[in-house]
Design an enzyme around this catalytic site. Structure first.
Site, PDB file in Angstrom:
ATOM      1  N   THR A 129       6.330  11.296   2.966  1.00 37.44           N
ATOM      2  CA  THR A 129       5.152  10.968   2.332  1.00 37.44           C
ATOM      3  C   THR A 129       4.141  11.338   2.563  1.00 37.44           C
ATOM      4  O   THR A 129       3.939  11.658   4.249  1.00 37.44           O
ATOM      5  CB  THR A 129       5.581   9.082   2.839  1.00 37.44           C
ATOM      6  OG1 THR A 129       6.437   8.641   2.751  1.00 37.44           O
ATOM      7  CG2 THR A 129       3.919   8.559   1.593  1.00 37.44           C
ATOM      8  N   CYS A 271       6.013   2.042   6.945  1.00 36.81           N
ATOM      9  CA  CYS A 271       4.790   2.392   5.496  1.00 36.81           C
ATOM     10  C   CYS A 271       3.890   1.744   4.965  1.00 36.81           C
ATOM     11  O   CYS A 271       3.298   2.098   5.217  1.00 36.81           O
ATOM     12  CB  CYS A 271       6.358   2.406   4.921  1.00 36.81           C
ATOM     13  SG  CYS A 271       8.007   4.080   4.729  1.00 36.81           S
ATOM     14  N   ARG A 342       8.300  -2.231  13.736  1.00 36.42           N
ATOM     15  CA  ARG A 342       6.747  -1.443  13.688  1.00 36.42           C
ATOM     16  C   ARG A 342       6.302  -2.543  13.115  1.00 36.42           C
ATOM     17  O   ARG A 342       6.023  -2.808  12.222  1.00 36.42           O
ATOM     18  CB  ARG A 342       6.976  -0.249  13.122  1.00 36.42           C
ATOM     19  CG  ARG A 342       7.707   0.959  14.078  1.00 36.42           C
ATOM     20  CD  ARG A 342       8.025   1.741  13.719  1.00 36.42           C
ATOM     21  NE  ARG A 342       8.797   2.025  12.025  1.00 36.42           N
ATOM     22  CZ  ARG A 342       9.324   2.880  11.013  1.00 36.42           C
ATOM     23  NH1 ARG A 342       8.702   4.211  11.567  1.00 36.42           N
ATOM     24  NH2 ARG A 342       9.802   2.631   9.915  1.00 36.42           N
TER      25      ARG A 342
END
Length: 447
Positions: A129, A271, A342
């Site tokens: 990404t 993300c 995360r």
């Protein structure tokens, strides 16, 4: 002759992609620069928890008894360049330290390391990404630095993997998007994905910029939907409404849909948070920052949920300090069916309460090792029952199936006070109340 494929980067995305391509029948060579990771993969062991991935890997890794032998791993860039017709770049693009922008150093390094070894026609396919405009820049770099020149072509093929469903999403994608500049590149990617295309997966062909924008746009929309229902939870708290019933009612509108409308402590992981921030940063660089100002509020609502969970806990305990209070936290990962901690909202809430004097004990089915590394000062237990022993309050912060199936009566025997706060609106209030618990959830003061 069948295409030979390489995968650069063997983390969550790369390991899954490499194993899936081998499952689809291709000879695959994976590369990483971390020796320990390569050693594990060569033994058929995955570097993270992902349902079904280790079994898939072991079906194909060369040297494992009974495997197809179609999947190998290396640290040698020259071997990679010699082997592959198509090279998938699957390295990480984290948030740049101290900024919103995306850190492109891993992608840039991968392309720079690969380029000198592309001596014949090859297709390099980015899956990471990246900020829109990156593919244009990298295509120029490849043409200038690869011995094959313009025959070293670039394409962009964004990933849409959901942690916990990565194998399914790779083998049976809900859509395939490819940004290409030639019929040759499109033809090669159609060959790679022939099986899912035959199964009915839509194959969307577009330019570089649109392909890069698809992933960040999709994540921004999902983040918006989550933060919207969390904003409604704030209103429900103030108005004595029930956000779960509100979500059910509006979810029946097929223009809206029920997915991603469960209010709670917000999204996290590697993300959504970094992708929407990088999207804002890139829009600013392009002079289109006004178009995405709404994402700042989306991010703000999301982060605010964590503090509100801490305050809900404080009020449930009488409104005073946490000092001396025993708090059990069920969940450490940012979502179920993963070991990823995360930017985990669950661990953030646990950490805040701990810093304010609470005695916090955490249990998670898969994320304990990673949680201990990130928050070594928290207490940890080997089971939900051990975590809640002697607790003044139990916080449900990651919606694992194991937690939904807990024996509320048995847990009640272990706690100091039968008080549970559902930070994910995923438990059945009546089940817990019948077992003698006081149940409270975010956005549901009357539930």
């Amino acid at each position: 002759m069948a295409l030979k494929i390489t995968v650069i980067g063997t983390g969550y995305l790369g390991a899954t992609h490499a194993a899936a391509l081998a499952e689809l029948g291709f000879e695959v060579l994976g590369l990483d620069v971390v020796p320990e990771k390569i050693d594990k993969l060569r033994r058929g062991e995955v570097p993270m928890y992902e349902p079904g991935l280790e079994e898939l890997l072991r079906r194909h890794v060369a040297g494992i008894e009974g495997s197809s032998g179609r999947l190998r791993f290396t640290m040698d860039w020259a071997e990679l360049g010699e082997f592959g017709d198509i090279h998938f770049v699957c390295v990480n693009t984290p948030q740049r330290h101290g900024e919103y922008a995306c850190d492109m150093s891993y992608v840039d390094s991968a392309i720079a390391s690969l380029a000198p070894h592309l001596k014949g026609p090859a297709l390099v396919v980015g899956k990471s990404t990246v900020p829109v405009g990156s593919a244009d820049r990298l295509a120029v770099y490849l043409a200038e630095h690869a011995p094959a020149g313009a025959d070293a072509e670039l394409a962009w093929n964004p990933e849409f993997l959901r942690e916990g469903f990565a194998v399914q999403d790779t083998l049976h994608p809900d859509r395939l998007v490819v940004g290409v500049r030639s019929e040759r590149a499109e033809k090669m990617l159609r060959e790679v994905y022939a099986t899912p295309i035959e199964e009915g997966s839509p194959f969307v062909v577009t330019d570089f910029a649109t392909a890069e924008l698809v992933k960040t746009s999709a994540n921004s929309f999902l983040a918006t939907k989550i933060s919207f229902i969390n904003a409604m939870a704030e209103v429900c708290e103030a108005a004595d409404g029930d956000v779960a019933k509100l979500a059910e009612a509006i979810g029946y509108d097929d223009r809206i849909g029920a997915k991603f409308l469960r209010a709670g402590i917000g999204f996290g992981g590697g993300c959504l948070p970094k992708d929407i921030r990088a999207f804002m940063a890139r829009a600013g660089e392009l002079g289109a920052d006004q178009a995405l100002t709404f994402l700042r509020e989306i991010d703000s609502i999301n982060m605010r949920q964590r503090g509100q969970m801490v305050e809900l806990t404080r009020q449930a305990l009488g409104g005073g300090a946490f000092l001396g209070k025993r708090v059990a936290v069920l969940g450490a990962t940012f979502k179920p069916d993963s070991d990823d901690v995360r930017d985990s909202p669950a661990l953030n809430v646990a950490g805040q309460i701990h810093l304010q004097g609470g005695q916090v004990t955490v249990y998670d089915p898969k994320g304990m090792e990673n949680a201990r590394r990130l928050f070594p000062t928290l207490g940890y237990a080997d089971s939900a029952l051990e975590a809640v022993r002697g607790a003044d309050v139990v916080l449900h912060l990651t919606e694992w199936r194991e937690f939904r199936e807990l024996d509320a009566a048995a847990l009640g025997e272990a706690v100091a006070d039968r008080l549970i706060l559902d930070g994910r609106n995923a438990l059945d209030p009546e089940v817990w109340r019948r077992a003698g618990w006081r149940y409270r959830a975010m956005g549901r003061p009357t539930a």
